[in-house]
Write an enzyme that holds these catalytic residues in place. Structure first.
Site: not given
Ligand code: GAR
Length: 191
Positions: A11-13, A65, A109, A111
Site C-alpha cells: 500500500g505504499s502508493n 480475478k 492502473n 504498472h
C-alpha cells in the site's frame, strides 16, 4: 473528484496519494474510500493513519480475478460511493469487462514498467532479468486488455551498472510515488 483506491499489498502508493492529499497536492481530488482484497493489506492501516475510511472486501470465489459474487460485491460497494475515479494502486487482480464497463473511463492502473514492455506480473523483475537499461512506470486507463489501455503518463527509471534488483526496485517505487499522485491531481483539474 471522488477517488476510490483499490490495493492488495504494502500500500505504499496509496500512502503516497494520501500524503499528497494531506499536503494539499492532490488538486481537486479527494480520496473517499480505500478497498483491499486482502485482510492484511497495507492500505487498511494507511487509511487509519490518514483518517480515510478503509475496508476489506472479500473477493471470493476467485484467487486471481474479480468475477462472480466477489465482482458483484465490489461493483455494488463502489457504485454506492459514486466515484469519479477508481485507482488500482497495486491491486493484484484482473478485473473483467463487466466491471470495467460499469465504470467506463474512470479506472486507472499503475504498472511498474514502461508499457507496452513487460505487462503482467512482476514488471520490475521482468525488466531486470531482460537486462534493459531503461525502465520506468506507467499510469494508464483500464480496458479489458490487461495492461493494454491508453497510457496517461510514464516516468523513466534508468538501471545503472551499480544497481541491484533491490536498488532498482527502490528507484521504481520512488518514481511511482511521485507519478501516481501527480496524474490524479492533473486528472482532477481536467474533470
Ligand atoms: C507497485 O509497484 C505497482 O506498480 C505494482 O504493485 C506494486 C504495489 O506496491 N502493480 C502491479 O504490478 C499491477 N500489475 P504498493 O502496494 O506498495 O503500492
Amino acid at each position: 473528484m471522488r477517488v476510490v483506491i483499490l490495493g492488495s499489498g504494502g500500500g505504499s502508493n496509496a500512502a503516497a496519494i494520501l500524503a499528497a492529499a494531506a499536503a494539499g497536492n492532490l488538486g481537486r481530488a479527494q480520496v473517499v474510500q480505500l478497498i483491499a482484497d486482502q485482510p492484511t493489506a497495507g492500505i487498511l492501516a494507511h487509511g487509519e493513519t490518514f483518517g480515510v475510511p478503509a475496508q476489506y472486501l472479500d473477493p471470493a470465489p476467485f484467487k486471481t480475478k474479480l468475477e462472480g459474487a466477489g465482482e458483484d460485491c465490489y461493483m455494488e460497494t463502489i457504485a454506492a460511493l459514486a466515484p469519479d475515479l477508481i485507482v488500482l494502486a497495486g491491486f493484484m487482480r484482473v478485473i473483467k469487462p463487466r466491471f470495467i464497463a460499469a465504470f467506463a473511463g474512470k479506472i486507472i492502473n499503475l504498472h511498474p514498467s514502461l508499457l507496452p514492455s513487460f505487462p503482467g506480473l512482476d514488471g520490475i523483475g521482468q525488466a531486470w532479468r531482460r537486462g534493459v537499461k531503461v525502465s520506468g512506470c506507467t499510469v494508464h486507463y483500464v480496458t479489458p486488455e490487461v495492461d493494454g489501455g491508453p497510457i496517461i503518463d510514464q516516468v523513466v527509471v534508468r538501471i545503472e551498472p551499480q544497481d541491484t534488483l533491490v536498488t532498482f526496485g527502490e528507484k521504481m517505487h520512488a518514481a511511482e510515488h511521485k507519478l501516481l499522485p501527480t496524474v490524479i491531481a492533473r486528472l482532477s483539474r481536467q474533470a
